[in-house]
Every structure is written in structure tokens, then in C-alpha cells.
Design a protein around this motif. Structure first.
Motif, PDB file in Angstrom:
ATOM      1  N   LYS A  52      -0.681  82.520  81.475  1.00  0.00           N
ATOM      2  CA  LYS A  52       0.503  83.329  81.762  1.00  0.00           C
ATOM      3  C   LYS A  52       0.981  83.136  83.198  1.00  0.00           C
ATOM      4  O   LYS A  52       2.186  83.180  83.462  1.00  0.00           O
ATOM      5  N   SER A  53       0.046  82.886  84.127  1.00  0.00           N
ATOM      6  CA  SER A  53       0.453  82.715  85.523  1.00  0.00           C
ATOM      7  C   SER A  53       1.306  81.468  85.695  1.00  0.00           C
ATOM      8  O   SER A  53       2.379  81.502  86.314  1.00  0.00           O
ATOM      9  N   SER A  54       0.853  80.356  85.104  1.00  0.00           N
ATOM     10  CA  SER A  54       1.636  79.124  85.225  1.00  0.00           C
ATOM     11  C   SER A  54       2.906  79.206  84.381  1.00  0.00           C
ATOM     12  O   SER A  54       3.935  78.622  84.736  1.00  0.00           O
ATOM     13  N   ALA A  55       2.865  79.951  83.260  1.00  0.00           N
ATOM     14  CA  ALA A  55       4.068  80.106  82.435  1.00  0.00           C
ATOM     15  C   ALA A  55       5.150  80.837  83.217  1.00  0.00           C
ATOM     16  O   ALA A  55       6.325  80.465  83.161  1.00  0.00           O
ATOM     17  N   ARG A  56       4.747  81.861  83.951  1.00  0.00           N
ATOM     18  CA  ARG A  56       5.731  82.590  84.761  1.00  0.00           C
ATOM     19  C   ARG A  56       6.195  81.737  85.946  1.00  0.00           C
ATOM     20  O   ARG A  56       7.353  81.805  86.347  1.00  0.00           O
ATOM     21  N   ARG A  57       5.290  80.948  86.483  1.00  0.00           N
ATOM     22  CA  ARG A  57       5.637  80.123  87.643  1.00  0.00           C
ATOM     23  C   ARG A  57       6.539  78.963  87.242  1.00  0.00           C
ATOM     24  O   ARG A  57       7.539  78.656  87.913  1.00  0.00           O
ATOM     25  N   ASN A  58       6.217  78.309  86.142  1.00  0.00           N
ATOM     26  CA  ASN A  58       6.943  77.102  85.726  1.00  0.00           C
ATOM     27  C   ASN A  58       8.066  77.376  84.742  1.00  0.00           C
ATOM     28  O   ASN A  58       8.867  76.483  84.446  1.00  0.00           O
ATOM     29  N   GLY A  59       8.086  78.607  84.213  1.00  0.00           N
ATOM     30  CA  GLY A  59       9.096  78.957  83.226  1.00  0.00           C
ATOM     31  C   GLY A  59       8.477  79.072  81.838  1.00  0.00           C
ATOM     32  O   GLY A  59       7.712  78.190  81.424  1.00  0.00           O
ATOM     33  N   ILE A  60       8.788  80.158  81.146  1.00  0.00           N
ATOM     34  CA  ILE A  60       8.223  80.402  79.816  1.00  0.00           C
ATOM     35  C   ILE A  60       8.613  79.284  78.849  1.00  0.00           C
ATOM     36  O   ILE A  60       7.768  78.699  78.162  1.00  0.00           O
ATOM     37  N   THR A  61       9.900  78.954  78.806  1.00  0.00           N
ATOM     38  CA  THR A  61      10.378  77.944  77.860  1.00  0.00           C
ATOM     39  C   THR A  61       9.724  76.602  78.121  1.00  0.00           C
ATOM     40  O   THR A  61       9.225  75.948  77.182  1.00  0.00           O
ATOM     41  N   GLU A  62       9.716  76.174  79.373  1.00  0.00           N
ATOM     42  CA  GLU A  62       9.145  74.875  79.715  1.00  0.00           C
ATOM     43  C   GLU A  62       7.666  74.810  79.340  1.00  0.00           C
ATOM     44  O   GLU A  62       7.182  73.800  78.810  1.00  0.00           O
ATOM     45  N   THR A  63       6.934  75.904  79.599  1.00  0.00           N
ATOM     46  CA  THR A  63       5.507  75.920  79.303  1.00  0.00           C
ATOM     47  C   THR A  63       5.255  75.880  77.799  1.00  0.00           C
ATOM     48  O   THR A  63       4.384  75.136  77.318  1.00  0.00           O
ATOM     49  N   LEU A  64       5.988  76.665  77.033  1.00  0.00           N
ATOM     50  CA  LEU A  64       5.828  76.662  75.580  1.00  0.00           C
ATOM     51  C   LEU A  64       6.166  75.293  74.992  1.00  0.00           C
ATOM     52  O   LEU A  64       5.449  74.776  74.116  1.00  0.00           O
ATOM     53  N   GLU A  65       7.235  74.682  75.466  1.00  0.00           N
ATOM     54  CA  GLU A  65       7.616  73.355  74.974  1.00  0.00           C
ATOM     55  C   GLU A  65       6.533  72.330  75.285  1.00  0.00           C
ATOM     56  O   GLU A  65       6.201  71.476  74.456  1.00  0.00           O
ATOM     57  N   HIS A  66       5.970  72.429  76.485  1.00  0.00           N
ATOM     58  CA  HIS A  66       4.962  71.460  76.913  1.00  0.00           C
ATOM     59  C   HIS A  66       3.669  71.572  76.097  1.00  0.00           C
ATOM     60  O   HIS A  66       3.037  70.555  75.776  1.00  0.00           O
ATOM     61  N   LEU A  67       3.261  72.809  75.761  1.00  0.00           N
ATOM     62  CA  LEU A  67       1.979  73.022  75.094  1.00  0.00           C
ATOM     63  C   LEU A  67       2.090  73.125  73.578  1.00  0.00           C
ATOM     64  O   LEU A  67       1.079  73.208  72.886  1.00  0.00           O
ATOM     65  N   SER A  68       3.298  73.106  73.056  1.00  0.00           N
ATOM     66  CA  SER A  68       3.476  73.157  71.610  1.00  0.00           C
ATOM     67  C   SER A  68       2.945  71.878  70.958  1.00  0.00           C
ATOM     68  O   SER A  68       2.991  70.798  71.556  1.00  0.00           O
ATOM     69  N   THR A  69       2.425  72.000  69.763  1.00  0.00           N
ATOM     70  CA  THR A  69       1.904  70.846  69.022  1.00  0.00           C
ATOM     71  C   THR A  69       2.589  70.773  67.663  1.00  0.00           C
ATOM     72  O   THR A  69       3.194  71.753  67.205  1.00  0.00           O
ATOM     73  N   PRO A  70       2.478  69.643  66.982  1.00  0.00           N
ATOM     74  CA  PRO A  70       3.067  69.542  65.629  1.00  0.00           C
ATOM     75  C   PRO A  70       2.474  70.549  64.646  1.00  0.00           C
ATOM     76  O   PRO A  70       3.094  70.878  63.640  1.00  0.00           O
TER      77      PRO A  70
END
Length: 383
Positions: free
Chosen positions: A143-161
Motif C-alpha cells: 500500500k505504501s508504494s501504491a500510494r507513492r507510485n499511484g494506485i492505477t499504475e501499481t495495480l496495472e503493474h502487478l496484475s496477471t493474466p
């Protein structure tokens, strides 16, 4: 002879072990400064207990519909609409044996073996095991990096098929973080874009001190893809009553109904009448309790920071999550040292996921006198 293989990676929480140690110390006559618990500081209100007694005396003790008695579900619809902004009908609500049961059946309803489920970390300890039990894989979103880097960007980066769903908890246990409306909208937009399901855990919905509580299912396009889970435990001090509820649309509600039917076949009938009475507790009373928690929060956090245990001010729930690396880098070691040396019971941060390492969790759901006594004991630890 062996257990089902799906239980191989499911363990018991450190919290149980700490609770047992606290009971051992107390049985030996030793005082314990109990910051490890997750229960409200007050007792169940008398009106709620009276409603249960009344149900017993009126012989409301027979089987109830497995999804819950109609008056309670109707009252929950009104609550969801008026307080959460969630559009719901009676058929969209089911009563469960506590909030944990609601989450358990929600995960069972949506996860298949091989699915991935995203969850913001640190997280409430049972969540990872509930996901693993379904032979699915928890994918941590720091959550710390998600808030720092942006929620959307973090979710997109860590999402998998294989990502099927997102576990979304606000206010959060253990940190007290409260997601903002903008952050909720980002999670919602991601879920809609990628056709993900959201399991929302709103156990601490009435304990928000800064900001606002936003039910993600109230956002456009989210009611049909969200299972929202609630409990009576925190707001009404009904932890031992074991009653909660979930709100969802079909096809998810059909799954929840099947799972509740074949796991508990419903909730104790007198308990449901007590829960119906709980919903009549005035918002002024809930607000008054919230202010009492706020005062306890401020007292504890100020004391921790004075001791050099750097602690952010939690925006919700009733936990503080200070950094304790100055004592030792391993939070399990810190919790053990505090309990052994000064009888201060806390929960090691690592049990809430790797992202919790370097922290311990304090609950401030205790009396101001207990908070001051615990802080005094901590000062002796540093002497």
C-alpha cells in the motif's frame, strides 16, 4: 491418513500464540498491558442484549431462513442505502456468522484453483490463508508504494493474466489507513476495465477519524461486481455474537446463499433479532464512541512517538502501527521482548505480511488508564 492438500499451506496465526501467552501470564498472577486485541473497549449495549432475551422469551428460537430473517434483511437494505450509498434490495443481502464468515464464503464463491487475488498489504492476517484455502494465489499490493507510485499504475503493474479479484479493505487492519474517494475510484476503474471482482471488507466503517468512508460498491458500475462484507462486531461491540452480513448482486449472491446454506445453514435466530435492534442505535451514540476512540488514538500515538517509536496517525479503525526497527529488525523478536520484559502485548507486523515487518500493531481499544499504564511500562523498557 492425511488432511486435504488444500490445507497444506494454511497455518494458525501468531495472534493465537500471543493470546495464549497472555493468558498464561495472567493465570500466573502477572499483570499484562493488553494492546494485542481486536475488540471494542465497551460492552454490548443493553438494548441489544434485551432484544436477544426478548426473542428467547417469545420463543423465537426455531430455524430461520438460511439467508436471514426478513425484518433484519429489510433493515440492512435501508442501512446500505442510507449510510453506504449502495443500491440494494432484500434479495441482495445475506446474514452470516460474522464478518469473517462473510469473507470466507465470498472467496469461495469467486475463486477457482489457479486464480490470483490482489490484496493491499499489510493485510488482516486470515485473508491470505482464506485465499490459499481456495487453491488461489494472493498477489500483494504494497500500500505504501501504491500510494507513492499511484494506485492505477501499481495495480496495472502487478496484475496477471490469472487475476480474478481484488480484496479491498478500508479502514484497514492493521495500519488504520483509510482509502480516499479518489483512490476508491481508481480501484473501481481498474476493476471495470479488466473485469475484476472486488471483495470489500468494511468491518471498521464507523471508525473513520480523518477523511470519509467510501463504500466502493456505491461507485458507478461497481454494485454488480462487488461483494461487500460487514460485521456487527466493531460498531456494536458484538464480537462474541458472531453475526455479520454481505451485500452482492447475482450471480454472486446465489453462490453466497449456497455456501451459507451448506456451511452454517444460517445464523442463530435470537442473535438476528439482537442485530435488528443494533441497527436502531442512534448515530449520535456511534459518533460519541468514535470520539472516545479518537482520544485514545491521540494519546497512544503521541506516547509512541515520544518514545521514538515513529508512528503515523491512523485515519481509521482502532490500531496503531509504529516502526520498531530501533529495537530489533525482526518484529516477532520485538513483540516477544516487549511481552517478556515489560508485559506489553502487541502483534508482530510480519504476521500481516512481509510489508508489515519492522512494525508491531497496538490496539487502542482499551481504557485511557490502560493506555497510560502501558506507555509507562514501555518507558521502563527503554531505560
Amino acid at each position: 491418513m492425511h488432511l486435504a492438500k488444500r490445507l497444506d499451506e494454511v497455518g494458525f496465526s501468531d495472534i493465537v500464540q500471543i493470546r495464549n501467552k497472555v493468558m498464561e501470564l495472567r493465570a500466573a498472577g502477572q499483570p499484562v498491558h493488553a494492546f494485542h486485541g481486536g475488540e471494542p473497549f465497551f460492552e454490548t449495549p443493553e438494548s441489544i442484549k434485551d432484544a436477544s432475551t426478548r426473542a428467547l422469551s417469545e420463543n423465537r428460537t426455531r430455524y430461520a431462513p438460511s439467508s436471514g430473517i426478513e425484518p433484519l434483511r429489510t433493515a440492512l437494505v435501508h442501512k446500505l442505502q442510507s449510510r453506504n450509498g449502495i443500491s440494494a434490495a432484500v434479495e441482495d443481502v445475506i446474514v452470516t456468522a460474522g464478518g469473517a464468515h462473510a469473507l470466507y464464503v465470498a472467496f469461495q464463491a469467486i475463486l477457482d484453483p489457479g486464480d490470483d487475488m490482489m490484496l493491499f498489504a499489510p493485510y488482516w492476517t486470515p485473508i491470505r490463508d482464506m485465499i490459499t484455502m481456495e487453491q488461489a494465489r494472493p498477489v500483494m499490493i504494497p500500500k505504501s508504494s501504491a500510494r507513492r507510485n499511484g494506485i492505477t499504475e501499481t495495480l496495472e503493474h502487478l496484475s496477471t493474466p490469472n487475476t480474478r479479484a481484488i480484496y479491498y479493505n478500508t479502514p484497514q487492519n492493521p495500519s488504520g489507513l483509510v482509502f480516499s474517494r479518489q483512490e476508491a475510484e481508481e480501484v473501481a476503474a481498474f476493476a471495470i476495465k479488466h473485469n475484476r471482482v472486488v471483495v470489500a471488507d468494511e468491518a471498521y466503517e464507523d471508525l473513520v477519524y480523518e477523511g470519509e468512508h467510501v463504500s466502493i460498491a456505491s461507485l458507478p458500475g461497481m454494485a454488480e461486481r462487488t461483494i461487500t462484507c460487514y460485521t456487527f462486531s466493531k460498531t456494536y461491540a458484538m464480537t462474541g455474537w458472531r453475526i455479520g452480513y454481505a451485500a452482492a448482486k447475482d450471480p454472486f449472491m446465489t453462490g453466497l446463499r449456497k455456501l451459507v446454506l451448506y456451511s452454517t445453514n444460517g445464523v442463530s435466530t435470537p442473535t438476528q433479532w439482537a442485530a435488528l435492534e443494533a441497527l436502531t442505535v442512534p448515530q449520535t451514540a456511534i459518533a460519541s464512541r468514535r470520539e472516545e476512540y479518537r482520544q485514545r488514538r491521540d494519546l497512544l500515538v503521541e506516547g509512541l512517538n515520544e518514545l521514538g517509536l515513529e508512528c503515523d496517525l491512523p485515519a481509521g479503525a482502532f490500531y496503531a502501527f509504529p516502526r520498531v526497527a530501533k529495537i530489533h529488525k525482526e518484529s516477532r523478536r520485538v513483540a516477544a521482548m516487549l511481552l517478556d520484559k515489560v508485559h506489553v502485548a502487541t502483534i508482530p507486523g510480519v504476521v500481516f505480511g512481509a510489508q508489515g515487518e519492522g512494525h508491531v500493531r497496538f490496539s487502542y481499544a482499551v481504557s485511557p488508564e490502560a493506555l497510560r499504564a502501558g506507555l509507562d511500562a514501555l518507558r521502563k523498557f527503554f531505560v
